[in-house]
Design an enzyme around this catalytic site. Structure first.
Site, PDB file in Angstrom:
ATOM      1  N   LYS A   1      66.478  73.223  97.465  1.00 16.04           N
ATOM      2  CA  LYS A   1      67.450  74.087  98.335  1.00 16.04           C
ATOM      3  C   LYS A   1      66.675  74.420  99.826  1.00 16.04           C
ATOM      4  O   LYS A   1      67.741  74.898 100.523  1.00 16.04           O
ATOM      5  CB  LYS A   1      67.339  75.371  97.644  1.00 16.04           C
TER       6      LYS A   1
ATOM      7  N   LYS B   1      73.732  66.793  90.057  1.00 13.13           N
ATOM      8  CA  LYS B   1      73.965  67.921  89.395  1.00 13.13           C
ATOM      9  C   LYS B   1      75.416  68.448  89.885  1.00 13.13           C
ATOM     10  O   LYS B   1      75.534  68.625  91.104  1.00 13.13           O
ATOM     11  CB  LYS B   1      72.899  68.877  89.587  1.00 13.13           C
TER      12      LYS B   1
ATOM     13  N   LYS C   1      77.362  74.729  92.678  1.00 11.14           N
ATOM     14  CA  LYS C   1      78.009  75.799  93.404  1.00 11.14           C
ATOM     15  C   LYS C   1      78.120  75.324  94.787  1.00 11.14           C
ATOM     16  O   LYS C   1      79.310  75.691  95.516  1.00 11.14           O
ATOM     17  CB  LYS C   1      77.466  77.124  93.398  1.00 11.14           C
TER      18      LYS C   1
HETATM   19  P1  TYM Z   1      72.379  79.536  88.311  1.00 11.02           P
HETATM   20  O1  TYM Z   1      73.115  80.628  89.141  1.00 11.02           O
HETATM   21  O2  TYM Z   1      72.140  78.557  89.396  1.00 11.02           O
HETATM   22  O3  TYM Z   1      73.109  78.985  87.257  1.00 11.02           O
HETATM   23  C1  TYM Z   1      73.550  79.745  86.119  1.00 11.02           C
HETATM   24  C2  TYM Z   1      73.109  79.154  84.631  1.00 11.02           C
HETATM   25  O4  TYM Z   1      73.695  77.751  84.681  1.00 11.02           O
HETATM   26  C3  TYM Z   1      73.131  76.722  84.516  1.00 11.02           C
HETATM   27  N1  TYM Z   1      73.518  75.442  85.322  1.00 11.02           N
HETATM   28  C4  TYM Z   1      73.799  74.358  84.660  1.00 11.02           C
HETATM   29  N2  TYM Z   1      74.008  73.891  83.548  1.00 11.02           N
HETATM   30  C5  TYM Z   1      74.278  72.538  83.219  1.00 11.02           C
HETATM   31  N3  TYM Z   1      74.747  71.838  84.229  1.00 11.02           N
HETATM   32  C6  TYM Z   1      74.797  72.224  85.428  1.00 11.02           C
HETATM   33  N4  TYM Z   1      75.255  71.501  86.521  1.00 11.02           N
HETATM   34  C7  TYM Z   1      74.345  73.576  85.874  1.00 11.02           C
HETATM   35  N5  TYM Z   1      74.145  74.351  86.972  1.00 11.02           N
HETATM   36  C8  TYM Z   1      73.696  75.471  86.419  1.00 11.02           C
HETATM   37  C9  TYM Z   1      71.746  76.909  85.043  1.00 11.02           C
HETATM   38  O5  TYM Z   1      70.668  76.295  84.353  1.00 11.02           O
HETATM   39  C10 TYM Z   1      71.569  78.608  84.647  1.00 11.02           C
HETATM   40  O6  TYM Z   1      71.175  78.641  83.164  1.00 11.02           O
HETATM   41  N6  TYM Z   1      67.539  80.855  88.430  1.00 11.02           N
HETATM   42  C11 TYM Z   1      68.691  80.955  87.693  1.00 11.02           C
HETATM   43  C12 TYM Z   1      69.261  82.454  87.570  1.00 11.02           C
HETATM   44  C13 TYM Z   1      68.033  83.670  86.866  1.00 11.02           C
HETATM   45  C14 TYM Z   1      67.719  83.513  85.460  1.00 11.02           C
HETATM   46  C15 TYM Z   1      66.975  84.540  85.246  1.00 11.02           C
HETATM   47  C16 TYM Z   1      68.113  82.791  84.363  1.00 11.02           C
HETATM   48  C17 TYM Z   1      67.575  84.550  87.469  1.00 11.02           C
HETATM   49  N7  TYM Z   1      66.798  84.831  86.547  1.00 11.02           N
HETATM   50  C18 TYM Z   1      66.353  84.712  84.380  1.00 11.02           C
HETATM   51  C19 TYM Z   1      67.230  82.966  83.323  1.00 11.02           C
HETATM   52  C20 TYM Z   1      66.445  84.171  83.250  1.00 11.02           C
HETATM   53  C21 TYM Z   1      69.913  80.263  88.488  1.00 11.02           C
HETATM   54  O7  TYM Z   1      69.878  80.186  89.678  1.00 11.02           O
HETATM   55  O8  TYM Z   1      70.919  80.049  87.790  1.00 11.02           O
END
Ligand code: TYM
Length: 335
Positions: free
Chosen positions: A115, A199, A202
């Site tokens: 990132k 991957k 967003k």
């Molecule tokens: P974020 O917002 O990037 O993504 C949310 C969830 O979606 C999953 N994900 C995917 N799964 C499969 N294929 C993909 N291409 C893909 N892109 C995203 C992510 O693995 C995630 O589960 N850091 C986290 C948010 C967070 C969090 C937490 C999660 C903050 N605090 C505590 C669990 C526990 C994040 O950026 O997710």
């Protein structure tokens, strides 16, 4: 203080372009845990601002993620749905854990490297410390299980290490549990539709790279039609997908949407050309996603309802988190 055995915490960032990867890798699995676990699902707006967010869009995107949770089937009466910034305990514990986690641990985080890009000096301090806030999110509820996509695995390991070090440093064995990652189903890493080695994300500049939770049926069909594949028909076995990233990705998406394994999908479509498989996948995706998209739209028009859910959820979240932080303060020696 009682330690619950089955408490789930997870979060999604409100950074726009909520996509099929977020749905299949995370949100859909959140729904499935509601009968067996006590669930806390958070819209992590404090994580979102580690990269600049337009304030108006952040507010709209926060409501959108909440609407997606509910439209996908999360019940905000039985479980807790809220946005992170409403519960100050996340930030308070994060600071304390910043003093427990080690710089060496953060330096290994691959997501920060991705990132921050080449100009790492210009990344925010928050982006660097992000995994510690994530550890705080989980540990402030003493959650035992964390459903996530595969890309979050390394962050979960850091949360486990931080919990362990806190327990050791403050001679509080078992105070924080070791949270278990739940990385489930055939779509734990959904790939870009334009490049099966990247991957789905967003932030990809190409809208054709992802199916979003706002896409119309026509958009979904178009994006699948244009998805990158190869000229070969689908193989009979999983080994036949090796080295065919685009094909593998579409089979995984089909499997996850249909609730089947990839092997079962291949058994059904072995030998089929993409001219046959892609329309079948488009139909399935529209069938599964359109009801959610429509319900999200309806909920987004009812702002008072969404805001009420987040407010009530935050009050319930505080009731769990505040006593944990109070105990942490004692353990640390704050008076
Ligand atoms: P974020 O917002 O990037 O993504 C949310 C969830 O979606 C999953 N994900 C995917 N799964 C499969 N294929 C993909 N291409 C893909 N892109 C995203 C992510 O693995 C995630 O589960 N850091 C986290 C948010 C967070 C969090 C937490 C999660 C903050 N605090 C505590 C669990 C526990 C994040 O950026 O997710």
């Amino acid at each position: 203080m009682d330690q619950p055995q089955n408490r789930v915490f997870s979060g999604v960032q409100p950074t726009g372009n909520l996509h099929l990867g977020n749905y299949l890798g995370a949100i859909r699995n959140f729904v499935g845990l509601q009968d067996t676990h006590e669930c806390i699902y958070c819209v992590v707006d404090m994580h979102a601002i580690t990269v600049w967010q337009d304030p108006k869009e952040l507010a709209a995107n926060t409501r959108e993620v909440a609407a997606a949770y509910i439209a996908a089937g999360i019940d905000p009466e039985r479980h807790i749905v809220f946005n992170q910034s409403k519960v100050a305990a996340h930030a308070e514990l994060a600071w304390i854990l910043n003093c427990v986690a080690r710089i060496g641990w953060l330096n290994r985080m691959t997501q920060f490297k991705d990132k921050a890009g080449k100009d790492r000096e210009k990344a925010s301090v928050g982006l660097y410390a992000y995994p510690v806030l994530m550890a705080a999110d989980i540990l402030v509820y003493r959650a035992t299980h964390v459903p996530v996509g595969e890309d979050q695995k390394q962050h979960l390991e850091l949360a486990r290490d931080t919990a362990q070090k806190f327990n050791n440093d403050f001679e509080a064995p078992d105070f924080f549990p070791q949270p278990e990652p739940l990385i489930m189903g055939p779509a734990t890493r959904v790939m870009s539709l334009r490049d099966g080695t990247k991957k789905m994300s967003k932030s990809d500049p190409s809208d054709l790279s992802r199916i979003t939770m706002r896409d119309s049926s026509d958009d979904i069909a178009k994006k699948i039609r244009k998805a990158q594949t190869d000229p070969e028909p689908l193989p009979e076995t999983l080994e036949g997908l090796e080295g065919r990233a685009g094909a593998d990705n579409l089979v995984g998406i089909y499997a996850a949407l249909a609730g089947k394994s990839k092997a079962e999908v291949l058994a059904e479509f072995a030998g089929a050309q993409f001219s046959v498989f892609k329309p079948a996948l488009a139909d399935l995706a529209v069938e599964k996603l359109s009801p959610i998209t429509n319900e999200m739209k309806r909920l987004m028009d009812d702002r008072a309802y969404i805001d009420g859910v987040l407010e009530k959820g935050a009050a319930r979240a505080r009731a769990i988190a505040d006593p944990v932080v109070a105990r942490v303060r004692e353990l640390v020696g704050f008076i």
